[in-house]
Every structure is written in C-alpha cells, then in structure tokens.
Design a protein around this motif. Sequence first.
Motif, PDB file in Angstrom:
ATOM      1  N   ARG A  74      -8.512  69.351 -32.713  1.00 48.81           N
ATOM      2  CA  ARG A  74      -7.937  69.432 -34.061  1.00 48.81           C
ATOM      3  C   ARG A  74      -8.181  70.833 -34.607  1.00 48.81           C
ATOM      4  O   ARG A  74      -9.230  71.440 -34.371  1.00 48.81           O
ATOM      5  CB  ARG A  74      -8.588  68.403 -34.977  1.00 48.81           C
ATOM      6  CG  ARG A  74      -7.980  68.374 -36.378  1.00 48.81           C
ATOM      7  CD  ARG A  74      -8.717  67.422 -37.298  1.00 48.81           C
ATOM      8  NE  ARG A  74      -8.151  67.458 -38.638  1.00 48.81           N
ATOM      9  CZ  ARG A  74      -8.688  66.867 -39.698  1.00 48.81           C
ATOM     10  NH1 ARG A  74      -9.826  66.186 -39.572  1.00 48.81           N
ATOM     11  NH2 ARG A  74      -8.106  66.962 -40.885  1.00 48.81           N
ATOM     12  N   ASP A  89       2.982  70.829 -43.560  1.00 50.22           N
ATOM     13  CA  ASP A  89       3.441  70.395 -42.238  1.00 50.22           C
ATOM     14  C   ASP A  89       4.844  70.902 -41.912  1.00 50.22           C
ATOM     15  O   ASP A  89       5.449  70.451 -40.937  1.00 50.22           O
ATOM     16  CB  ASP A  89       3.400  68.865 -42.164  1.00 50.22           C
ATOM     17  CG  ASP A  89       1.998  68.331 -42.381  1.00 50.22           C
ATOM     18  OD1 ASP A  89       1.047  69.002 -41.938  1.00 50.22           O
ATOM     19  OD2 ASP A  89       1.849  67.260 -43.007  1.00 50.22           O
ATOM     20  N   ARG A 118       5.763  58.492 -35.701  1.00 46.62           N
ATOM     21  CA  ARG A 118       4.891  59.554 -35.184  1.00 46.62           C
ATOM     22  C   ARG A 118       4.384  59.196 -33.793  1.00 46.62           C
ATOM     23  O   ARG A 118       4.337  60.044 -32.896  1.00 46.62           O
ATOM     24  CB  ARG A 118       3.727  59.773 -36.141  1.00 46.62           C
ATOM     25  CG  ARG A 118       2.863  60.998 -35.826  1.00 46.62           C
ATOM     26  CD  ARG A 118       1.677  61.059 -36.755  1.00 46.62           C
ATOM     27  NE  ARG A 118       0.733  59.979 -36.487  1.00 46.62           N
ATOM     28  CZ  ARG A 118      -0.244  59.613 -37.327  1.00 46.62           C
ATOM     29  NH1 ARG A 118      -0.380  60.217 -38.495  1.00 46.62           N
ATOM     30  NH2 ARG A 118      -1.072  58.636 -36.992  1.00 46.62           N
ATOM     31  N   SER A 132      -3.987  70.519 -31.812  1.00 49.85           N
ATOM     32  CA  SER A 132      -3.032  69.811 -32.655  1.00 49.85           C
ATOM     33  C   SER A 132      -3.671  69.411 -33.979  1.00 49.85           C
ATOM     34  O   SER A 132      -4.443  70.176 -34.557  1.00 49.85           O
ATOM     35  CB  SER A 132      -2.496  68.595 -31.886  1.00 49.85           C
ATOM     36  OG  SER A 132      -1.457  67.955 -32.588  1.00 49.85           O
ATOM     37  N   HIS A 133      -3.365  68.199 -34.439  1.00 45.31           N
ATOM     38  CA  HIS A 133      -3.721  67.728 -35.774  1.00 45.31           C
ATOM     39  C   HIS A 133      -4.311  66.322 -35.705  1.00 45.31           C
ATOM     40  O   HIS A 133      -4.104  65.594 -34.722  1.00 45.31           O
ATOM     41  CB  HIS A 133      -2.480  67.707 -36.669  1.00 45.31           C
ATOM     42  CG  HIS A 133      -1.690  68.967 -36.625  1.00 45.31           C
ATOM     43  ND1 HIS A 133      -1.814  69.966 -37.562  1.00 45.31           N
ATOM     44  CD2 HIS A 133      -0.751  69.399 -35.741  1.00 45.31           C
ATOM     45  CE1 HIS A 133      -0.995  70.963 -37.253  1.00 45.31           C
ATOM     46  NE2 HIS A 133      -0.349  70.633 -36.153  1.00 45.31           N
ATOM     47  N   SER A 134      -4.986  65.913 -36.770  1.00 48.21           N
ATOM     48  CA  SER A 134      -5.649  64.607 -36.763  1.00 48.21           C
ATOM     49  C   SER A 134      -4.661  63.471 -36.539  1.00 48.21           C
ATOM     50  O   SER A 134      -4.909  62.565 -35.733  1.00 48.21           O
ATOM     51  CB  SER A 134      -6.412  64.394 -38.069  1.00 48.21           C
ATOM     52  OG  SER A 134      -5.540  64.443 -39.190  1.00 48.21           O
ATOM     53  N   GLU A 179       1.892  67.618 -36.748  1.00 44.84           N
ATOM     54  CA  GLU A 179       1.408  66.589 -37.656  1.00 44.84           C
ATOM     55  C   GLU A 179       2.586  65.777 -38.170  1.00 44.84           C
ATOM     56  O   GLU A 179       3.753  66.106 -37.879  1.00 44.84           O
ATOM     57  CB  GLU A 179       0.640  67.253 -38.814  1.00 44.84           C
ATOM     58  CG  GLU A 179      -0.089  66.303 -39.749  1.00 44.84           C
ATOM     59  CD  GLU A 179      -1.021  65.349 -39.024  1.00 44.84           C
ATOM     60  OE1 GLU A 179      -0.495  64.388 -38.401  1.00 44.84           O
ATOM     61  OE2 GLU A 179      -2.249  65.533 -39.090  1.00 44.84           O
TER      62      GLU A 179
END
Length: 310
Positions: free
Chosen positions: A95, A207, A246, A272-274, A199
């Motif tokens: 993350r 985002d 998602r 990437s993202h959470s 995200e």
Amino acid sequence: MADSSTAFPIPEPDRAFHFKYSTVAGYFQQSDDSTDSDTFDFTKENFGLVDRKYETDDDDKDKDKTQWQRFETYVRHLNAHSAEDVQYKVLFLGRHGQGWHNVAEAKYGMKAWDSYYSMLDGADGMTWSDAKLTPTGQQQAKDVHALWQRLLPSGIPAPETYYVSPLTRTLETADLSFAGLDLPADKPYKPIVKELLREALGIHTCDRRSPASTILTAFPHVTLEAGFSDADTLWRPDYREPRSARKYRLQQLLDDVFGSDSDPGVFLALTSHSGAIASVLEAVGHRAFGLRTGGWCRCWRWRRRRLGGE
C-alpha cells in the motif's frame, strides 16, 4: 443509480478460458487467522515468512541457506513439477505511504470527507486531487526501502516484475521503496503502470489519475501498459465504484498478470491501495488483511486455467 456491471468501461477479456485462484496457506503469517493485522509488523517479521521446512530441503546441501533461499527453491520446484494448467506466484502487495487525502480524511472526519471534501481538489492549504505523499508517507516508503536493502543479502527473492497503480502516491511509493536498491543485474527496477490496479473509482478526486503525458513527465522511467489512454477514462464525478465492481476489476487485473505470456516471473511486486489490495485478497480467497499506509502483505497464490466456461 447505474448498474455496477456497466458503470465503468472495464473491457471484457477475449479468451477461451478463465482462471480460478486460491491461496496456499501455511507459509506466511498473513494467511493465518491468528495473525492480527492491526498489530502485525512486517518489518519485524521477515515479511511474514514462516520458519518451516520444505520437501525440497536437503539437510546437507541447504544447511547454510536462509529461509528465503529455501522457500524460493521450493516455489520454483513446484512450478517446474506442476500440471500444465497450474501456476504458482508469490505477490508482494504494498500500500502507498500516507497521502494528503489520508490527512484530510483524518482532519475532517469520514462523514464530512465522503459527503463533501472528497469531491474537492483540496482545501485549507492541502491538495489531494491525485494525492501526493506527505513527508510521513515518503518516510514510510523509505523504511520499506531500508527493509529490502537489509533482506536482499539474506536471499529474499527480488521481484521479477514491478506493477504500479497510475496514481501519483503509488508511483512515488514504488520509487522510494525500490529505486536504488542493490538488485540483481537481471532483475532491475522497471515499473509497469497498470490502469486496473487503482483504488475505487469515481467521485473522490484523490482517485482520479493524471493524464498519461503528465505521468511520463514526472516519472519518465516507467512503462505504461499497452493501450493506456492519455485521459482518465475510468473515473467519473457522479458515481462511486461499489465493492463488487472493484473486485471484478481487480480480478481482471490478476487475469492479465497471470495470463500474460510476456511475464514468466514468479515473484511479483504490486504497489497499490488499501481497497485494491482488499479486492485482490478477496478474489483469490485470502482472508481479509488490512494494511496501514506504507504496509506490505506477502501472499502466495496459484491459478488454474480451464478451457471453456463453467
């Protein structure tokens, strides 16, 4: 409200087969239900690698090898001796470090953030549209760099491919984490930007990615995947991508990575993202495992290719 299946123009795959994923448990602490993601510190736990024996261990030949070296031998052995339609890969899921949008959400509170501030480009001297890292976020990524630098001499396999989300905070995180490491000559840091590794899409300006031309000006060393458009064609100001959509998007990302004939790598890094990481874990049947900003999760997965539908 728009139908989540058509709200975002995610291309349908053109292939006569599909992938089925599962997580191989028993090798990393993150896959163990007893590991608390709120207190787990990957920097102190060897990225979570479990101290154990493998069927490929040779007590005489491997007595001086590290846990990472023996694990790599085992994984490559599995790939060499697996069925044609089975493939093992080890993913480093990272993350991004703290961004200005994280600071803003903490400042205004989640309710005010979701209902008002997230739709602005910034406020009160902060800018969070395609948010950059804060000094704290930069240091978090530098700490990851120091961890890699410490573990590489002990045999941790360097990633063979580096996939990165196109948002600025992830590009900055990847660079600060991996650029300048003492990597093997045949495994250099050459980040590949993947559009689907983002995200949750829509509404939140943090985002919304920058144009491809802006990305390449700021990060000229990255490679944009084939078909990467200059404008952000996925983000919408009036619709927030639901979790189900998602997950579908990240499943498509995995299908692309695992199905690509151009990437035979076994050890891959995905910055990437959470939310994106949560969807990756869900798509492959891994238990939920939250990451703090700058956090990394080490996971081992396989895919099976089946002809036709199911």
